[in-house]
Scaffold this active site. Structure first.
Site, mmCIF file in Angstrom:
data_model
loop_
_atom_site.group_PDB
_atom_site.id
_atom_site.type_symbol
_atom_site.label_atom_id
_atom_site.label_comp_id
_atom_site.label_asym_id
_atom_site.label_seq_id
_atom_site.Cartn_x
_atom_site.Cartn_y
_atom_site.Cartn_z
ATOM 1 N N GLU A 287 0.827 -1.216 0.000
ATOM 2 C CA GLU A 287 0.000 0.000 0.000
ATOM 3 C C GLU A 287 0.857 1.260 0.000
ATOM 4 O O GLU A 287 0.428 2.301 -0.472
ATOM 5 C CB GLU A 287 -0.911 0.021 1.236
ATOM 6 C CG GLU A 287 -2.318 -0.464 0.951
ATOM 7 C CD GLU A 287 -3.281 -0.205 2.096
ATOM 8 O OE1 GLU A 287 -2.858 0.179 3.203
ATOM 9 O OE2 GLU A 287 -4.487 -0.415 1.896
ATOM 10 N N HIS A 308 8.369 -26.749 -1.186
ATOM 11 C CA HIS A 308 7.802 -27.892 -1.898
ATOM 12 C C HIS A 308 6.713 -27.467 -2.874
ATOM 13 O O HIS A 308 5.968 -28.294 -3.385
ATOM 14 C CB HIS A 308 7.265 -28.913 -0.880
ATOM 15 C CG HIS A 308 8.366 -29.459 -0.013
ATOM 16 N ND1 HIS A 308 8.899 -30.715 -0.193
ATOM 17 C CD2 HIS A 308 9.072 -28.891 1.000
ATOM 18 C CE1 HIS A 308 9.870 -30.903 0.691
ATOM 19 N NE2 HIS A 308 10.000 -29.809 1.423
ATOM 20 N N LYS A 422 -14.352 -0.107 -3.945
ATOM 21 C CA LYS A 422 -15.443 0.270 -3.033
ATOM 22 C C LYS A 422 -16.523 1.028 -3.799
ATOM 23 O O LYS A 422 -17.709 0.765 -3.630
ATOM 24 C CB LYS A 422 -14.911 1.174 -1.908
ATOM 25 C CG LYS A 422 -13.990 0.478 -0.938
ATOM 26 C CD LYS A 422 -13.580 1.422 0.187
ATOM 27 C CE LYS A 422 -12.390 0.894 0.932
ATOM 28 N NZ LYS A 422 -11.785 1.855 1.840
#
Ligand code: PA5
Length: 445
Positions: A287, A308, A422
């Site tokens: 951010e 792995h 948003k």
């Protein structure tokens, strides 16, 4: 105290080039100290560790005690910067199986408000049935949908199940001093509340009540956490010379690696308890730096587990990555590999050795293999998983992030990009006030 080792980046970037950042780093540090850079209204974190008072910590501890004494479960409701710091510290310090143990040393800590998963919230409310539970409702804006939605459900359940009087005692708000729905609700219902300072952004807020209250409720020593951060504040301060300042060196090295084409930083741990420290770190750097079409992409892996899976990509994939390993010097417990007479698994060569010795050789072997494979490697060493070390580590990353963002030339303290989803979500849900956006987005579908 933590230490930083960048030796294994020198085959990829030169020491001279890293040290050539000295003047730029000094300028960045001055911008932070004098508040002359971008985002200068969000610098409250810079001297937070050394300015936290005993009275404030006592107030937090007293509230934590009320929750510890009255609740079987405490839900920490928050998202992003209002969630990850607390989770990172609590998970780093907790017994990995604490929640399965019959005899508990305090309330079970659970998290909500960081997703909109209907099954997650349904299963949480089911688990809470018949239990005395409290909620710490954390939101700086007080209006974040994920958190507000979870809190609405939890508040109702707490009041219905345990009564209004209990809820008043068991619900605590951590929010803005004046604005937002969380503040309005806390004042109306008479909840105990703590203030998130205006000048501290979410991802830098772990040492405000946002992090400190949940951590204290979980039973950890917030004085030691703050002391660790305060010690690091000194070690990384602007008057410490560049060569001795780990935040300065880390910021310079990662920017030089970025310039040389290493666009992805992978934060590595060899201890599963550090998983959420990496999540917190990803938010801090992602951010802060990912804007204006630039910024290192912060990724994370848990080794040896991910050796792995992602190990293949890291060893032989596109050479645009470097690694920063958080190495924990000492474990908190001892466990030796037992001898086995039959030795069917062929592991007797390890008998009598500590499990951590095996882990440390996995760490060293991985470092050498990855450097051989073209992956520069930095190591941040912390003495052990305890409050002081984690406090130091978090402040180190915060300080380096502030410097690094200024080196990159961005405002490290805003996050304009998180608004786009948003706006669309509210338009799609026909939120009042979004009528125009609703029409426009419907036309696109
Ligand atoms: O770093 C940030 O600003 C974000 O991650 C916020 O912390 C997050 O969106 C939560 O916001 P709020 O505390 O206002 O609910």
């Amino acid at each position: 105290m933590i230490s930083l080792n960048i030796e294994k980046t020198f085959g990829f970037v030169s020491k001279e080039k890293v040290f050539a950042y000295e003047a730029e780093v000094k300028a960045a540090q001055e911008m932070l100290e004098k508040g002359t850079g971008k985002g200068n209204d969000f610098l409250g974190w810079l001297h937070l560790p050394s300015s936290i008072t005993k009275e404030h910590l006592d107030d937090l501890k007293a509230t934590a005690q009320v929750l510890r004494e009255n609740c079987e479960v405490v839900i920490v409701a928050g998202i992003g910067g209002s969630y990850l710091g607390a989770r990172a510290v609590i998970e780093a310090l907790s017994n990995s199986f604490a929640w399965l143990q019959e005899k508990k040393d305090g309330p079970v800590i659970l998290f909500a408000g960081h997703n909109i998963g209907e099954d997650y919230l349904y299963e949480l409310t089911e688990y809470l049935k018949g239990k005395k539970f409290g909620v710490i409702n954390i939101s700086k804006s007080g209006t974040t949908t994920e958190t507000a939605l979870a809190f609405r459900l939890l508040k109702k359940q707490c009041e219905d199940q345990c009564g209004k009087e209990f809820a008043k005692k068991a619900i605590v708000a951590v929010t803005d001093a004046k604005k937002g729905a969380a503040r309005v609700t806390a004042d109306k219902e008479g909840y105990k509340s703590f203030i998130i300072p205006d000048n501290v952004g979410g991802r830098f807020s772990v040492l405000t009540p946002v992090g400190l209250l949940p951590i204290a409720v979980a039973g950890y020593d917030i004085e030691k956490l703050v002391a660790g951060a305060a010690a690091m504040e000194k070690v990384c301060s602007s008057d410490v010379p560049f060569a001795e300042n780990p935040a300065a060196i880390y910021a310079a090295t990662r920017n030089e690696l970025y310039k040389s084409g290493k666009k992805i930083e992978i934060l590595v741990n060899f201890n599963p308890k550090l998983h959420y420290v990496s999540e917190w770190w990803k938010q801090l750097y992602g951010e802060s730096e990912g804007k204006e079409n630039k910024g290192i992409f912060p990724a994370a892996v848990d080794f040896s587990t991910d050796l792995h899976s992602m190990g293949q990509w890291i060893q032989e994939g596109e050479r645009t990555i470097y690694e920063t390993v958080i190495s924990v010097e000492n474990t908190n417990h001892k466990l030796e590999v037992p001898t086995d007479e039959a030795n069917l698994d062929g592991l007797n060569f390890l008998a009598g050795k500590r499990v951590d010795e095996v882990n440390k050789m996995a760490e060293l072997g991985t470092q050498l293999a990855h450097v051989d494979g073209g992956v520069p490697n930095m190591r941040v060493v912390i003495p052990a998983l305890n409050e002081e070390s984690i406090g130091s580590l978090m402040y180190f990353f915060e300080k380096a992030c502030g410097i690094s963002g200024y080196l990159l030339g961005v405002n490290p303290f805003n996050q304009p990009g998180v608004e786009a989803y948003k706006k669309n979500m509210f338009a799609l849900l026909n939120k009042p006030g979004y009528e125009e956006e609703s029409k426009a987005i419907q036309a696109r579908l």
